[in-house]
Design a protein around this motif. Structure first.
Motif, PDB file in Angstrom:
ATOM      1  N   SER A  38     -43.968   9.559  -4.365  1.00  0.00           N
ATOM      2  CA  SER A  38     -44.997   9.027  -3.556  1.00  0.00           C
ATOM      3  C   SER A  38     -45.157  10.786  -2.603  1.00  0.00           C
ATOM      4  CB  SER A  38     -44.965   8.080  -2.543  1.00  0.00           C
ATOM      5  OG  SER A  38     -44.963   7.002  -3.738  1.00  0.00           O
ATOM      6  N   ASP A  90     -51.987   5.155  -4.946  1.00  0.00           N
ATOM      7  CA  ASP A  90     -50.383   4.002  -5.143  1.00  0.00           C
ATOM      8  C   ASP A  90     -50.148   3.307  -4.725  1.00  0.00           C
ATOM      9  OD1 ASP A  90     -47.408   4.852  -5.649  1.00  0.00           O
ATOM     10  OD2 ASP A  90     -47.335   5.684  -3.279  1.00  0.00           O
ATOM     11  N   SER A  91     -50.168   1.814  -5.657  1.00  0.00           N
ATOM     12  CA  SER A  91     -50.507   2.368  -7.062  1.00  0.00           C
ATOM     13  C   SER A  91     -51.681   1.857  -7.713  1.00  0.00           C
ATOM     14  CB  SER A  91     -48.842   1.789  -7.243  1.00  0.00           C
ATOM     15  OG  SER A  91     -48.397   0.575  -8.057  1.00  0.00           O
ATOM     16  N   VAL A 150     -51.080   6.147  -9.438  1.00  0.00           N
ATOM     17  CA  VAL A 150     -49.708   6.261  -9.664  1.00  0.00           C
ATOM     18  C   VAL A 150     -49.618   4.907 -10.197  1.00  0.00           C
ATOM     19  CG1 VAL A 150     -47.358   6.188  -8.615  1.00  0.00           C
ATOM     20  CG2 VAL A 150     -49.421   6.892  -7.545  1.00  0.00           C
TER      21      VAL A 150
END
Length: 496
Positions: A144, A214-215, A255
């Protein structure tokens, strides 16, 4: 035929008279009858299917552990897929006509710098419009923080606004981290969402030039069954975001979580859907972080980018070799410097060894940062071919700076470091050692020897032990060719 079981006459039975036939003889008619057979009770039902909830693997029967991802208790029964009744598909009108490849415009598909040079190095020059990238890594490694830096650099550049969607934190938590790392910008938009339709709504409202999610395991679609992070949900969300990226030319960064084995969590098809797969690696006890390309449709897939994680953010390292060396004024026994290649980048690494007399019935063999199986082989060759007695000693080997060295080119450095520690005889501080050691004690050539020793010469090393057939080497480097392990140990005793 038993008379008690005789069949009664019907209308189809016609009495006939003729030669050779006695009166009352019956002839059967030859009329054809269509018969419909109903299914019996003993018909076999459709065989059940079993699917892994972690990776999506289908197996013919239930098992306690998935053969693909090794997860326990993840195999569940699933409904058999319905067979399609369509045997042919009618041709439709294409959205765009096919053109010769020489007439296809490539300017719109050229990579654009992200503002982070080390990431651009791994991506092959920058971010391609419409590309879908997957960044996977262990929890707390800094995924992150890196992507927030990328979003800030993109927003501050000519690429347009950046939209950061977080499903694991609140918008306030992301703002606090952005203030700490200096990544606050008016063109950087943040939203805490876990619903796919809401994410698409934010994209329509902001119209960003870069989208970061994310995510992907936290986003779910209400139109698809399954829990967030499951195989069905992850596949559906990835397909929707990929279609969005291709339709609008919007680069998307996803992510991803990883399993205990280091593989990307979720279905295997996730890595096939995206264009780029990056692994973010690093030891929690070290500040070094590496972004390693695993799949890249727009460049080399073996490139590595180096970063340093600090309290005020993450910084790219254009020359990270200094992190893996321990400069000393005087030489110390048990240390050797080698040159490894990460992707296309040569890096100098220091191998350390400690040999002490063991008080145990079975001496210890401890390894940190090296391949334990490879080190065990080198120790066996060193004792058998090099006549270095290690059977009654504890041997500890490690690398400096938390670097992981697994390639065979470091075998000779490990052998000389252990021999140096066993004989308490240091190697010269300006000596670089590269070579693969075989079971017969021979030193084999390595790939990219010229690049390796050019990097060693750039950092001030003047001497080197090289394997045969290493090719042209830098003129400022005095190289000694060692065909086998005994020759290298002889050079160690001479103090060269």
């Amino acid at each position: 035929m038993d008379r008690g079981c005789a069949r009664p006459r019907t209308d189809d039975d016609v009495p006939v008279l003729g030669a050779g036939r006695r009166p009352g003889a019956v002839r059967r008619s030859t009329r054809l009858v269509s018969v419909i057979v109903a299914p019996t009770k003993n018909a076999k039902p459709a065989r059940p299917r079993y699917r892994c909830g972690e990776c999506g693997l289908e197996v013919p029967k239930w098992v306690g552990r998935c053969p693909e991802c090794q997860a326990w208790g993840s195999i569940t029964e699933s409904a058999a897929p319905a067979r399609s009744s369509l045997s042919r598909v009618a041709a439709g009108a294409p959205a765009l006509p096919a053109r010769p490849i020489a007439e296809v415009d490539v300017e719109a598909a050229r990579a654009r710098p992200s503002g982070v040079p080390e990431l651009d190095r791994v991506l092959g020059g920058g971010i391609v419009p419409g590309a879908v990238m997957l960044l996977a890594g262990e929890p707390g490694v800094g995924k992150s923080t890196l992507l927030l830096e990328v979003a800030h650099r993109w927003a501050a550049g000519p690429g347009g606004p950046a939209l950061y969607i977080t499903g694991e934190e609140s918008a306030g938590q992301v703002r606090l981290r952005a203030e700490r790392t200096g990544n606050v910008h008016d063109a950087l938009y943040v939203s805490a969402e876990s619903d796919l339709s809401a994410v698409l709504g934010h994209v329509d409202a902001v119209r960003p030039g870069l989208l970061i999610v994310d995510s992907v395991q936290t986003v779910q679609s209400p139109e698809v069954e399954g829990s967030p992070g499951g195989v069905t949900q992850v596949r559906a969300v990835t397909v929707a975001l990929t279609a969005l990226a291709k339709e609008r030319g919007l680069p998307v960064v996803l992510v991803g979580h990883v399993t205990k084995d280091g593989a990307v969590a979720g279905p295997r098809v996730l890595e096939h859907l995206v264009d780029v797969v990056l692994h973010f690696e690093g030891d929690r006890h070290s500040t070094l972080r590496m972004v390693r390309g695993v799949k890249n449709r727009f460049g080399a897939a073996d490139e590595v980018g180096c970063f340093e994680l600090r309290d005020d953010g993450i910084v790219g390292l254009a020359d990270p070799s200094g992190l893996f060396l321990n400069r000393r004024e005087t030489a110390v026994a048990g240390t050797a410097v080698t040159v490894v290649v990460e992707g296309k980048r040569p890096l100098l690494a220091e191998v350390q060894a400690l040999v002490s007399k063991s008080t145990l019935a079975m001496p210890r063999r401890a390894v940190s940062g090296l391949d334990s199986a490879r080190v065990s082989m080198v120790l066996a060759v060193l004792e058998r071919r090099g006549r270095v007695r290690l059977g009654e000693s504890d041997v500890f080997t490690a690398t400096v700076g938390g670097m992981k060295v697994t390639e065979p080119a470091s075998d000779l450095a490990v052998a000389l470091a252990v021999a140096s520690a066993a004989n308490d005889q240091p190697l010269p501080p300006d000596l670089a050692v590269v070579g693969e050691v075989g079971l017969a004690g021979e030193v084999r050539p390595v790939v990219g020897a010229g690049r390796r020793f050019a990097e060693a010469a750039r950092l001030g090393f003047t001497r080197a032990l090289v394997p045969p057939e290493s090719g042209p080497l830098p003129p400022e480097l005095r190289a000694v060719v060692v065909p086998d392990l005994r020759s290298a140990l002889a050079e160690l005793r001479r103090g060269r």
